[in-house]
Scaffold this motif. Structure first.
Motif, PDB file in Angstrom:
ATOM      1  N   HIS A  80      49.136  22.750  72.262  1.00 36.77           N
ATOM      2  CA  HIS A  80      48.739  21.346  72.407  1.00 36.77           C
ATOM      3  C   HIS A  80      49.922  20.410  72.671  1.00 36.77           C
ATOM      4  O   HIS A  80      49.731  19.210  72.825  1.00 36.77           O
ATOM      5  N   THR A  81      51.126  20.950  72.723  1.00 36.58           N
ATOM      6  CA  THR A  81      52.328  20.146  72.951  1.00 36.58           C
ATOM      7  C   THR A  81      52.630  20.059  74.437  1.00 36.58           C
ATOM      8  O   THR A  81      52.562  21.063  75.146  1.00 36.58           O
ATOM      9  N   HIS A  98      46.995  16.424  76.554  1.00 38.73           N
ATOM     10  CA  HIS A  98      45.674  16.996  76.819  1.00 38.73           C
ATOM     11  C   HIS A  98      44.580  15.954  76.598  1.00 38.73           C
ATOM     12  O   HIS A  98      44.554  15.269  75.574  1.00 38.73           O
ATOM     13  N   ASP A 101      42.666  16.062  73.380  1.00 40.88           N
ATOM     14  CA  ASP A 101      43.448  15.609  72.226  1.00 40.88           C
ATOM     15  C   ASP A 101      43.480  14.084  72.172  1.00 40.88           C
ATOM     16  O   ASP A 101      43.291  13.487  71.107  1.00 40.88           O
TER      17      ASP A 101
END
Length: 146
Positions: A80-81, A98, A101
């Motif tokens: 997710h980074t 994202h 996110d």
């Protein structure tokens, strides 16, 4: 460069391309031309690449052991980074994170950027306000204002 100690907060808005102008006090202390953006605890945390590695080591010390929870946690964080560049105007592309996110975090236009020691945090402005109004915040306000 010495260890950063980012402080302060500022309410701002993302531009039409989803970019954020980093505060001058953050840019002044920033070591490098990129930012690692990580969704954590209701906000988007911004780390230097080295700062991200140090944070990951601290929070997932057993990340190399594939049978550990830390392995799965580190994989989640890494997945997710995103790494974004700081452009010549001091902007970062927040919308490069994202989409799912950003949606979960509520980050769309109005944000609050908070310096928090080794990193900064990008909060949806309304969520930041609610966080500050939480019952626990009253105790912290007593420390600040008596």
């Amino acid at each position: 460069m010495a260890e950063m100690t980012l402080t302060n907060f500022k309410r701002t808005t993302l531009d039409s391309k989803g970019r954020l102008v980093l505060q001058s006090d953050i840019r002044k202390e920033w070591d490098g031309k990129t930012v690692k953006l990580v969704p954590v605890l209701g906000a988007l945390f911004g780390f230097t690449p080295d700062g991200y590695v140090a944070w990951l080591e601290q929070n997932c010390p057993n990340r190399d052991d594939i049978t550990s929870k830390d392995f799965k946690k580190a994989r989640f964080f890494n997945a997710h980074t995103v790494e974004v560049e700081i452009d010549s105007a001091g902007r970062i592309g927040v919308k490069r994170a994202h989409e799912e996110d950003l949606k979960k975090l509520g980050i769309d236009k109005d944000v609050t950027v908070v310096g928090n020691g080794s990193h900064f945090e990008i909060w949806d402005a309304a969520k930041w306000d609610a966080e500050q109004e939480a019952e626990e915040s009253q105790e912290f306000e007593a420390y600040l204002f008596g």
